[in-house]
Design an enzyme around this catalytic site. Structure first.
Site, PDB file in Angstrom:
ATOM      1  N   HIS A 202       0.865  -1.320  -0.043  1.00  0.00           N
ATOM      2  CA  HIS A 202       0.056   0.014  -0.087  1.00  0.00           C
ATOM      3  C   HIS A 202       0.596   1.207   0.022  1.00  0.00           C
ATOM      4  CE1 HIS A 202      -0.202   0.863   4.403  1.00  0.00           C
ATOM      5  NE2 HIS A 202       0.490  -0.081   4.554  1.00  0.00           N
ATOM      6  N   CYS A 326       0.941   5.549  10.852  1.00  0.00           N
ATOM      7  CA  CYS A 326       0.683   4.289  11.319  1.00  0.00           C
ATOM      8  C   CYS A 326       0.680   4.063  12.843  1.00  0.00           C
ATOM      9  CB  CYS A 326       2.124   3.425  10.787  1.00  0.00           C
ATOM     10  SG  CYS A 326       2.083   3.315   8.943  1.00  0.00           S
TER      11      CYS A 326
HETATM   12  N1  PLP Z   1       7.965  -0.009   8.179  1.00  0.00           N
HETATM   13  C1  PLP Z   1       7.988   1.183   7.817  1.00  0.00           C
HETATM   14  C2  PLP Z   1       9.070   2.068   7.748  1.00  0.00           C
HETATM   15  C3  PLP Z   1       6.676   1.874   7.524  1.00  0.00           C
HETATM   16  O1  PLP Z   1       6.398   3.187   7.250  1.00  0.00           O
HETATM   17  C4  PLP Z   1       5.606   1.100   7.662  1.00  0.00           C
HETATM   18  C5  PLP Z   1       4.216   1.781   7.529  1.00  0.00           C
HETATM   19  O2  PLP Z   1       4.043   2.829   7.587  1.00  0.00           O
HETATM   20  C6  PLP Z   1       5.755  -0.313   8.100  1.00  0.00           C
HETATM   21  C7  PLP Z   1       6.937  -0.720   8.377  1.00  0.00           C
HETATM   22  C8  PLP Z   1       4.454  -1.203   8.299  1.00  0.00           C
HETATM   23  O3  PLP Z   1       3.935  -1.542   7.047  1.00  0.00           O
HETATM   24  P1  PLP Z   1       2.508  -2.106   6.893  1.00  0.00           P
HETATM   25  O4  PLP Z   1       1.502  -0.833   7.254  1.00  0.00           O
HETATM   26  O5  PLP Z   1       2.345  -2.520   5.595  1.00  0.00           O
HETATM   27  O6  PLP Z   1       2.403  -3.078   8.002  1.00  0.00           O
END
Ligand code: PLP
Length: 384
Positions: A202, A326
């Site tokens: 995504h 996130c």
């Molecule tokens: N690692 C980083 C640097 C991210 O920015 C994110 C999400 O923002 C993730 C891991 C996690 O990815 P996901 O949302 O696909 O679990």
């Protein structure tokens, strides 16, 4: 006008990827483990996506494992490697500004008896290779360093770190969280000394809930999911064929025009930063020019509360994020901003603007114009 500047949180899906996914869901919906024709057809989508992703990394398709997200890729790399090699060592290294998908996994391992070294970063968010060198020990199992920081766009010296790790301890493996860097940079794991690499659909105009982990041939992991033994037993669970197909297409598409797109993003970013700095008391966090990610601008607005500004921008059709989306459903002080030494008064005044291939100069000009109107009004409340 609707201006979406929260692309580090998530991106709009490429229409071609959405169309392909719809076709897989409505027509080619077989289970890839089934032995009949529908199963075989579904399996072909997985093979194509593996080939598409492997090609972008100059890797072998056998080295690509599909997961449910970037978080799972990070977890599998770290937990899976630590469990498979627990007799060889208990020490791991990471940085203070990783995503929670890494930091919380490391914290979990600490509770299980592993020892973790957290590398510092300078005021621009870069690790020190000297500190990395000094931290690597005989019993260091794994080093995990993010490619691009999700809050300020800091880029780490990945290739230098890869070479250094192998020089200090040839048995230590190198994992890179490239969730924000993949699709914006050419990343060739074998050339850069990367043993494992995480990415997520995504963030590259693919669907949510799908990711991949590159695992260099010969690296042994213990699964973290147990079940039907799909994907060579490393990641049980019926493969998410529509999402895998969408991810494969998005990977191929974003990597195809990467160099040109990067330049466009950098020039949009440079112009936007220049315009932002015409507003009094605005501080840009991190490095400038090509030494930072092309798609992230972290800006602190003195005497303005980030959350208030975020909603004031929303009222004007502009979508941004305060800190890292996130993890920011439950706002807490950003570990990254703290680690780079942002002054206390600005911690709660920082907004992240993040761009994508769909971002235009008109949208950014509109954003600056709105900010120029809003900031003095919001400051009046605070400054009285
Ligand atoms: N690692 C980083 C640097 C991210 O920015 C994110 C999400 O923002 C993730 C891991 C996690 O990815 P996901 O949302 O696909 O679990």
């Amino acid at each position: 006008m609707k201006v979406y500047l929260d692309n580090s949180a998530t991106t709009r899906v490429y229409p071609e990827a959405a169309e392909l996914m719809t076709k897989v869901m409505l027509e080619d919906y077989g289970n890839p483990s089934s032995m009949h024709r529908l199963g075989v057809d579904a399996e072909k989508y997985i093979k194509t996506a593996r080939e598409q992703i492997a090609a972008t990394l100059k890797a072998s398709e056998k080295e690509i494992l599909f997961t449910s997200c970037g978080t799972e890729s990070d977890n599998l790399a770290i937990l899976g490697y630590a469990a498979a090699h627990k007799r060889e060592g208990h020490h791991l290294i990471t940085t203070k500004i990783e995503h929670p998908a890494i930091l919380n996994t490391m914290e979990h391992l600490e509770k299980e008896g592993y020892e973790v070294t957290y590398l510092d970063v300078d005021h621009e968010g870069r690790i020190s290779l000297t500190q990395l060198r000094d931290s690597i020990r005989e019993d260091t199992l794994l080093v995990s360093i993010m490619h691009t920081n999700n809050e300020i766009g800091a880029l780490q010296p990945i290739e230098e770190a890869g070479a250094l790790i192998k020089k200090c301890n040839s048995k230590t493996v190198f994992h890179v969280d490239a969730v924000q860097g993949y699709g914006k940079n050419r990343i060739i794991p074998k050339k850069m000394g990367i043993d494992m690499l995480s990415a997520s659909g995504h963030k590259i105009h693919g669907p949510k809930g799908i990711g991949f982990l590159y695992v260099k041939n010969g690296i042994r992991l213990q699964p973290i999911l147990f079940g039907g033994g799909q994907q060579g037993g490393l990641r049980s669970g019926t493969e998410a064929v529509p999402s895998i197909a969408g991810l494969g297409l998005a990977s191929a598409k974003i990597n195809e025009g990467l160099e040109q797109e990067r330049e466009t993003l950098y020039s949009l970013r440079d112009g936007f930063v220049k315009d932002l700095l015409t507003i009094p008391d605005v501080i840009i966090n991190g490095r400038e020019g090509h030494e930072t990610a092309p798609h992230i601008v972290s800006a602190s607005f003195r005497d303005v509360r980030a959350e208030v500004l975020l909603h004031a921008l929303e009222d004007k059709g502009i979508y941004v994020s305060s800190g890292s989306a996130c993890a920011s459903n439950h706002p807490q002080t950003s570990a990254t901003l703290l680690a780079i030494g942002v002054e206390q008064a600005l911690l709660d005044s920082t907004i992240r603007f993040s761009f994508s291939v769909f971002t235009t100069k008109e949208e950014l000009d509109y954003t600056v114009q709105v900010l120029k109107e809003l900031i003095p009004v919001l400051r009046k409340f605070k400054r009285g």
